[in-house]
Design an enzyme around this catalytic site. Sequence first.
Site, mmCIF file in Angstrom:
data_model
loop_
_atom_site.group_PDB
_atom_site.id
_atom_site.type_symbol
_atom_site.label_atom_id
_atom_site.label_comp_id
_atom_site.label_asym_id
_atom_site.label_seq_id
_atom_site.Cartn_x
_atom_site.Cartn_y
_atom_site.Cartn_z
ATOM 1 N N HIS A 26 7.608 -4.903 3.416
ATOM 2 C CA HIS A 26 8.623 -4.409 2.492
ATOM 3 C C HIS A 26 10.013 -4.186 3.057
ATOM 4 O O HIS A 26 11.274 -4.601 2.354
ATOM 5 C CB HIS A 26 8.368 -2.614 2.076
ATOM 6 C CG HIS A 26 6.989 -2.492 1.552
ATOM 7 N ND1 HIS A 26 5.929 -1.802 2.253
ATOM 8 C CD2 HIS A 26 6.414 -2.939 0.418
ATOM 9 C CE1 HIS A 26 4.744 -1.738 1.301
ATOM 10 N NE2 HIS A 26 5.049 -2.594 0.346
ATOM 11 N N LYS A 40 -3.112 7.589 -7.855
ATOM 12 C CA LYS A 40 -3.337 7.050 -6.763
ATOM 13 C C LYS A 40 -3.531 8.110 -5.460
ATOM 14 O O LYS A 40 -2.399 8.781 -5.284
ATOM 15 C CB LYS A 40 -2.356 5.963 -6.337
ATOM 16 C CG LYS A 40 -2.675 4.503 -6.323
ATOM 17 C CD LYS A 40 -1.668 3.676 -5.676
ATOM 18 C CE LYS A 40 -1.821 2.177 -6.221
ATOM 19 N NZ LYS A 40 -0.565 1.511 -5.588
ATOM 20 N N ARG A 82 3.464 -11.807 -2.508
ATOM 21 C CA ARG A 82 2.752 -12.600 -1.329
ATOM 22 C C ARG A 82 1.810 -13.409 -1.712
ATOM 23 O O ARG A 82 1.934 -14.568 -0.936
ATOM 24 C CB ARG A 82 1.834 -11.479 -0.713
ATOM 25 C CG ARG A 82 2.730 -10.297 -0.002
ATOM 26 C CD ARG A 82 1.800 -9.091 0.237
ATOM 27 N NE ARG A 82 1.613 -8.435 -0.913
ATOM 28 C CZ ARG A 82 0.948 -7.300 -0.946
ATOM 29 N NH1 ARG A 82 0.475 -6.542 -0.111
ATOM 30 N NH2 ARG A 82 0.818 -6.599 -2.223
ATOM 31 N N SER A 130 0.065 -2.490 2.561
ATOM 32 C CA SER A 130 -0.040 -1.118 2.880
ATOM 33 C C SER A 130 -1.790 -0.687 3.149
ATOM 34 O O SER A 130 -2.023 0.077 3.771
ATOM 35 C CB SER A 130 0.480 -0.259 1.851
ATOM 36 O OG SER A 130 1.946 -0.341 1.620
HETATM 37 P P1 ADP Z 1 2.794 -0.972 -5.879
HETATM 38 O O1 ADP Z 1 1.777 0.306 -5.761
HETATM 39 O O2 ADP Z 1 4.117 -0.843 -6.780
HETATM 40 O O3 ADP Z 1 2.248 -2.326 -5.855
HETATM 41 P P2 ADP Z 1 3.488 -1.268 -2.997
HETATM 42 O O4 ADP Z 1 3.965 -0.524 -2.194
HETATM 43 O O5 ADP Z 1 2.198 -1.807 -2.657
HETATM 44 O O6 ADP Z 1 3.746 -0.866 -4.412
HETATM 45 O O7 ADP Z 1 4.571 -2.682 -3.108
HETATM 46 C C1 ADP Z 1 5.834 -2.622 -3.742
HETATM 47 C C2 ADP Z 1 6.453 -3.990 -3.577
HETATM 48 O O8 ADP Z 1 6.271 -4.667 -2.318
HETATM 49 C C3 ADP Z 1 5.286 -4.890 -4.303
HETATM 50 O O9 ADP Z 1 6.320 -5.899 -5.058
HETATM 51 C C4 ADP Z 1 4.649 -5.736 -3.624
HETATM 52 O O10 ADP Z 1 4.389 -6.929 -3.926
HETATM 53 C C5 ADP Z 1 5.670 -5.742 -2.418
HETATM 54 N N1 ADP Z 1 5.085 -6.048 -1.121
HETATM 55 C C6 ADP Z 1 4.033 -5.421 -0.549
HETATM 56 N N2 ADP Z 1 3.613 -6.178 0.494
HETATM 57 C C7 ADP Z 1 4.477 -6.874 0.886
HETATM 58 C C8 ADP Z 1 4.719 -7.837 2.020
HETATM 59 N N3 ADP Z 1 3.722 -7.891 3.165
HETATM 60 N N4 ADP Z 1 5.731 -8.722 1.885
HETATM 61 C C9 ADP Z 1 6.445 -8.646 1.111
HETATM 62 N N5 ADP Z 1 6.544 -7.804 -0.309
HETATM 63 C C10 ADP Z 1 5.321 -7.251 -0.264
#
Ligand code: ADP
Length: 150
Positions: A17, A41, A90, A127
């Site tokens: 992130h 969630k 990703r 995450s």
């Molecule tokens: P959501 O519940 O909206 O998917 P996340 O916190 O899982 O929220 O992810 C927020 C954003 O960050 C999403 O666009 C996700 O694809 C991106 N993201 C998550 N992990 C990574 C990573 N390792 N590298 C780049 N982007 C990521």
Amino acid sequence: MKRAIFPGTFDPFTIGHYSIVKRGLKLFDEIVIGIGVNQAKKTLFSIEKRQDIISQTFKDEPRVKVSIYDSLTVDFARSVDAGFILRGLRSVSDFEYEHNIADANRKISGIETVILFTDYEYSYISSTVVRDLIVYGKDISIFLPPNVKL
Ligand code: ADP
């Protein structure tokens, strides 16, 4: 002023992130990281803790703000006067989902989604994986932004 929101759950906020926000700062003047309240969630970290960690991470970057929101993502974008939604991609498994919400969001609001491909070294980090490691007591500091302690 070009402002984007970076919405997500961030349970917790990972180095993946972090990398998207840092790269997004080359495209936008300001990024508002929006932590979505998702009633459905169950999260490991409270929303206050997540906000606190992300605020600490960007304490020296005045162009990044952190907010909590409990509404449709496009309504949150409008409320902070942002014209863009920033997201990270990703893998192909992310593609379908991101594509669908980006289309829906543009249809209902005209707001464009800007998607950055993940830096290959972070593409396996999620995450979910970090949470699983925490639950089993593993050191996860390499998956967090620099100098972040949970
Ligand atoms: P959501 O519940 O909206 O998917 P996340 O916190 O899982 O929220 O992810 C927020 C954003 O960050 C999403 O666009 C996700 O694809 C991106 N993201 C998550 N992990 C990574 C990573 N390792 N590298 C780049 N982007 C990521």
